[in-house]
Design a protein around this motif. Structure first.
Motif: not given
Length: 123
Positions: A95-105
């Motif tokens: 998701s980060n590599r595709l451009g998500a600004d933040r990620t949450l588990i």
């Protein structure tokens, strides 16, 4: 407050996130899958997108890619609890590599979710 699109296939998670965001004063639209989320995204100007990553059919990775095309500059938060064959950190790394600004588990605390949204929206 902000207009937020929540794309989440798990009914309980979708309802909980919607209620947390509404209680914080946000306007919320929800979609049960990526295809419906993309239709909503094309029909309104959202301030922020919150999407699950692993969903049947059109997954969150595709939603992230299309969101950048449809709404450049709109902040995106990706969430994942992982899946049968994929750990959450792998999903969120993609998701980060595709451009998500933040990620949450998942599960994520309501306060953490609201803090991340506040930070992204500058409010």
């Amino acid at each position: 407050m902000a207009l937020i699109l929540v794309v989440e296939d798990d009914r309980l998670v979708r309802r909980l996130v919607r209620e947390v965001l509404r209680a914080a004063g946000h306007n919320v639209r929800t979609a049960v899958d990526g295809r419906r989320g993309l239709r909503l995204l094309a029909s309104a100007t959202f301030d922020l997108l919150l999407t699950d990553v692993l969903m049947p059919g059109c997954d969150g990775l595709e939603v992230i890619q299309q969101a950048h095309r449809l709404r450049p500059g709109m902040p995106i938060i990706a969430m994942s609890g992982g899946g049968q064959w994929l750990k959450p950190d792998k999903c969120l790394n993609l998701s980060n590599r595709l451009g998500a600004d933040r990620t949450l588990i998942k599960p994520v605390s309501p306060q953490r979710l609201l803090d991340e949204i506040r930070d992204l929206l500058g409010a």
